[in-house]
Write a protein that holds these residues in place. Sequence first.
Motif, mmCIF file in Angstrom:
data_model
loop_
_atom_site.group_PDB
_atom_site.id
_atom_site.type_symbol
_atom_site.label_atom_id
_atom_site.label_comp_id
_atom_site.label_asym_id
_atom_site.label_seq_id
_atom_site.Cartn_x
_atom_site.Cartn_y
_atom_site.Cartn_z
ATOM 1 N N TYR A 1 24.290 70.884 -79.034
ATOM 2 C CA TYR A 1 22.775 70.381 -78.226
ATOM 3 C C TYR A 1 21.369 70.713 -78.658
ATOM 4 O O TYR A 1 20.506 70.654 -78.433
ATOM 5 C CB TYR A 1 23.031 70.529 -76.623
ATOM 6 N N ARG A 2 21.762 72.091 -78.353
ATOM 7 C CA ARG A 2 20.694 72.853 -78.710
ATOM 8 C C ARG A 2 19.841 72.531 -80.032
ATOM 9 O O ARG A 2 18.705 72.512 -80.338
ATOM 10 C CB ARG A 2 20.945 74.301 -78.567
ATOM 11 N N SER B 1 20.631 70.490 -82.280
ATOM 12 C CA SER B 1 20.123 68.758 -82.148
ATOM 13 C C SER B 1 19.023 68.687 -81.179
ATOM 14 O O SER B 1 17.489 67.715 -81.575
ATOM 15 C CB SER B 1 20.924 67.260 -81.352
ATOM 16 N N SER B 2 18.166 69.372 -80.758
ATOM 17 C CA SER B 2 17.327 69.407 -80.101
ATOM 18 C C SER B 2 15.973 70.110 -80.104
ATOM 19 O O SER B 2 14.728 70.383 -80.056
ATOM 20 C CB SER B 2 17.356 70.140 -78.120
ATOM 21 N N ARG C 1 12.355 68.875 -84.112
ATOM 22 C CA ARG C 1 10.406 69.195 -84.151
ATOM 23 C C ARG C 1 10.165 70.877 -85.062
ATOM 24 O O ARG C 1 9.657 70.436 -85.826
ATOM 25 C CB ARG C 1 10.346 70.125 -82.353
#
Length: 76
Positions: free
Chosen positions: A17-18, A20-21, A25
């Motif tokens: 999750y981290r 992919s977030s 960016r």
Amino acid sequence: MVAGITLFLGMLMIFVYRVSSVLPRNILLLLENAELTRELQATLARVERQAATDPLTEQANRREMDRLLVEEDRRR
């Protein structure tokens, strides 16, 4: 053992999750940096050309001629 696997999968999900977030960016920043690098290189080439030529005649100025002569002397 089941508890260990469950803990591992939970930690893996948090990590994914981290990542992919953050990944999109980072990709956008890389693309933006590439564009800024191209702009900087183009500007540097223009400034070097302006520094090496006379603005009226568009011919090499004395500094550029001196550089070319030294370069030619080294090549010879």
